[in-house]
Motif scaffolding. Sequence first.
Motif, short mmCIF file in Angstrom:
data_model
loop_
_atom_site.label_atom_id
_atom_site.label_comp_id
_atom_site.label_asym_id
_atom_site.label_seq_id
_atom_site.Cartn_x
_atom_site.Cartn_y
_atom_site.Cartn_z
N LYS A 137 -17.72 3.12 15.70
CA LYS A 137 -17.56 1.68 15.90
C LYS A 137 -17.25 0.95 14.60
CE LYS A 137 -17.75 -2.14 18.33
NZ LYS A 137 -16.75 -2.46 19.37
N GLY A 138 -17.77 1.46 13.49
CA GLY A 138 -17.51 0.80 12.21
C GLY A 138 -18.25 -0.51 12.04
N ILE A 139 -19.39 -0.64 12.69
CA ILE A 139 -20.18 -1.87 12.64
C ILE A 139 -21.62 -1.52 12.33
CG2 ILE A 139 -21.14 -3.75 14.05
CD1 ILE A 139 -18.31 -4.29 13.22
N LEU A 140 -22.26 -2.33 11.49
CA LEU A 140 -23.68 -2.19 11.21
C LEU A 140 -24.46 -3.16 12.08
CD1 LEU A 140 -23.62 -1.94 7.31
CD2 LEU A 140 -23.85 -0.06 8.96
N VAL A 141 -25.58 -2.70 12.64
CA VAL A 141 -26.39 -3.53 13.52
C VAL A 141 -26.81 -4.82 12.83
CG1 VAL A 141 -28.60 -3.67 14.74
CG2 VAL A 141 -27.20 -1.61 14.93
N ASP A 142 -27.20 -4.73 11.56
CA ASP A 142 -27.66 -5.93 10.85
C ASP A 142 -26.53 -6.92 10.60
OD1 ASP A 142 -30.28 -5.11 10.80
OD2 ASP A 142 -30.20 -4.27 8.78
N VAL A 143 -25.31 -6.39 10.39
CA VAL A 143 -24.15 -7.28 10.23
C VAL A 143 -23.88 -8.01 11.55
CG1 VAL A 143 -21.65 -7.35 9.84
CG2 VAL A 143 -23.11 -5.93 8.38
N ALA A 144 -23.96 -7.27 12.66
CA ALA A 144 -23.75 -7.89 13.97
C ALA A 144 -24.83 -8.93 14.26
CB ALA A 144 -23.77 -6.81 15.06
N ARG A 145 -26.04 -8.65 13.82
CA ARG A 145 -27.15 -9.61 14.02
C ARG A 145 -26.88 -10.91 13.23
NH1 ARG A 145 -30.93 -6.23 13.01
NH2 ARG A 145 -31.87 -5.95 15.08
N ARG A 146 -26.41 -10.77 12.02
CA ARG A 146 -26.10 -11.94 11.18
C ARG A 146 -24.93 -12.73 11.75
NH1 ARG A 146 -28.11 -15.60 7.81
NH2 ARG A 146 -26.75 -17.01 8.96
N PHE A 147 -23.90 -12.03 12.19
CA PHE A 147 -22.73 -12.65 12.80
C PHE A 147 -23.16 -13.48 14.03
CE2 PHE A 147 -20.20 -12.00 16.65
CZ PHE A 147 -19.01 -12.64 16.35
N THR A 148 -24.01 -12.90 14.85
CA THR A 148 -24.44 -13.59 16.07
C THR A 148 -25.23 -14.84 15.74
OG1 THR A 148 -24.54 -11.42 17.14
CG2 THR A 148 -25.57 -13.25 18.30
N ASN A 187 -11.04 -11.82 21.75
CA ASN A 187 -11.89 -10.68 21.44
C ASN A 187 -12.19 -10.67 19.94
OD1 ASN A 187 -11.87 -9.38 24.08
ND2 ASN A 187 -9.73 -8.90 23.68
N ALA A 188 -13.37 -10.17 19.59
CA ALA A 188 -13.73 -10.09 18.17
C ALA A 188 -14.75 -8.99 17.95
CB ALA A 188 -14.30 -11.42 17.67
N LYS A 189 -14.72 -8.41 16.75
CA LYS A 189 -15.81 -7.54 16.34
C LYS A 189 -16.95 -8.42 15.81
CE LYS A 189 -12.99 -3.77 14.59
NZ LYS A 189 -12.59 -3.15 13.31
N PRO A 190 -18.19 -7.92 15.86
CA PRO A 190 -19.31 -8.73 15.36
C PRO A 190 -19.46 -8.64 13.84
CG PRO A 190 -20.15 -6.70 16.30
CD PRO A 190 -18.66 -6.68 16.52
N ASN A 191 -18.37 -8.93 13.15
CA ASN A 191 -18.40 -8.88 11.68
C ASN A 191 -17.55 -9.97 11.04
OD1 ASN A 191 -15.83 -7.95 12.27
ND2 ASN A 191 -15.97 -6.09 11.04
N VAL A 192 -17.16 -10.99 11.82
CA VAL A 192 -16.30 -12.05 11.30
C VAL A 192 -17.10 -12.91 10.31
CG1 VAL A 192 -14.78 -13.97 11.89
CG2 VAL A 192 -15.05 -12.05 13.49
N PRO A 193 -16.59 -13.14 9.10
CA PRO A 193 -17.33 -13.94 8.12
C PRO A 193 -17.58 -15.36 8.60
CG PRO A 193 -15.48 -12.79 7.10
CD PRO A 193 -15.32 -12.64 8.59
N ARG A 194 -18.69 -15.94 8.18
CA ARG A 194 -19.05 -17.30 8.60
C ARG A 194 -17.95 -18.30 8.23
NH1 ARG A 194 -24.27 -19.96 9.68
NH2 ARG A 194 -23.91 -22.20 9.61
N LYS A 195 -17.33 -18.12 7.07
CA LYS A 195 -16.29 -19.05 6.63
C LYS A 195 -15.15 -19.09 7.64
CE LYS A 195 -13.11 -19.99 2.80
NZ LYS A 195 -12.60 -19.52 1.48
N THR A 196 -14.73 -17.92 8.11
CA THR A 196 -13.66 -17.88 9.12
C THR A 196 -14.15 -18.46 10.45
OG1 THR A 196 -12.55 -15.98 8.13
CG2 THR A 196 -12.16 -16.35 10.47
#
Length: 475
Positions: free
Chosen positions: A319-330, A281-290
């Motif tokens: 939720k503590g998540i921004l839509v644009d951050v989730a979009r970038r993560f995806t 499981n993960a939130k949609p905010n994991v940095p690309r490096k990780t």
Amino acid sequence: MMRTLFLQAPSFDGFDGGAGSRYQARREVRSFWYPTWLAQPAALVEDSKLIDAPSHRIKFQQVADVVRDFDLVVLHTSAPSFSSDIGTIKALKEVKPSLKIGMVGAKVAVDPEGSLRASPLIDFVGRNEFDFTIKDVADGKPLSDIVGLSYRNALGVIVHNDERPILENMDLLPFVSPVYKRDLDIRNYFNGYLKHPYLSLYTGRGCKSRCTFCLWPQTIGGHRYRKRSVGHVIEEIAWAKKAFPEVKEFFFDDDTLTDDLPRVEAIAKELSKLGVTWSCNAKPNVPRKTLEVLRDNGLHLLLVGYESGNQKILHNIKKGILVDVARRFTKDCHELGIMIHGTFIMGLPGETKETIEETIRYAAEINPHTIQVSLAAPYPGTFLFNQATKNGWLDDAHAELVNDDGVQIAPLHYPHLSHTEIFDSVEQFYRRFYLRSGKIAAIVSEMIRSPQMMKRRLREGVEFLHFLRERSVAH
């Protein structure tokens, strides 16, 4: 010591109400999660047995044939299955009147008094984190001396003992995989996005997030992430890899394994040495490096809770998540070749016809490999339940979370959005996501490349159509 049977009772046909399932209901595609929350105390209690009836299609008579050899039954329950589980307790005591029977799970953890009052046949309930509470019961310790226990004494009076301190050293918990090996057929656990057969376990408990709808952190796990040591986790995976050579993938069911980035990277690097494929499981905010570290060390898939494509709704549910951050993560995951199973929820506070449309368009835009669309479920003990009750979003006529067949219904409604509109949005979401030319082409390509995947997707397609027919009846 009492010979102890840990039981996930027979229920609705195909009902995944197991101790580990996040939404206790029948699925759009038949799937089952491991009963890890039952397997854990079973691993602590010597000479115990675990029966997970729904996943193994075990009927009551088969349980009755076994139960005569036991002194104690610990039954996991949930809000949707509680009434049915009480019926099971009644039937078991008719088979063997001397049985002591207790219940565990979020339902009884948040309402031990009401749960015990629901039936005089329930001898006790284990509150909150119940592993060592149940071990004390099985060891024959007087119920009056067991912290974390609510019970009915010899006079029939309900007593609530002191709270059990939360477990800090997670390495004190024995491995659950030997219980899986002893009592379960792992081929009976599957879903639409993990390789089959897979094996699921936890590396820690708790989640620092405050999502208003999420059941486990608000009832049993808590909001502090307590973790097993990396070495302890890897030792169990190494054991399980030898014990289950057929397993194609390991899934870590922690609420959010990626909350501790250095730790998940360390686990990934050790898993790579074992040569295993894994997901979590993960939130949609994991940095690309990780993400790159995880991808390079065996990560196959992330199960990601997007919930909604509307930022206001995400704020409403904390939720503590921004839509644009989730979009970038995806986008990062797509570029790195990490598959995503995205989960969405219809009917959360703030939902409108317009936000439903926004979320459906958002899901199509970010395009996870697969999705799950659930209805907002106000489980007792959650902030969402209290909020819905206070605001009149939950009425008695729709208070159940599933119908008589175990299919999830829409319990919430708003002045501007009815139960029916929320319920219908799920089918609309699935159809518009999967019946796109690009998504159809990707699924067909996947099937052509793998005969096994072709067989699997065809079976899932039949189950999905059956699911839609059942929803039309539930409508």
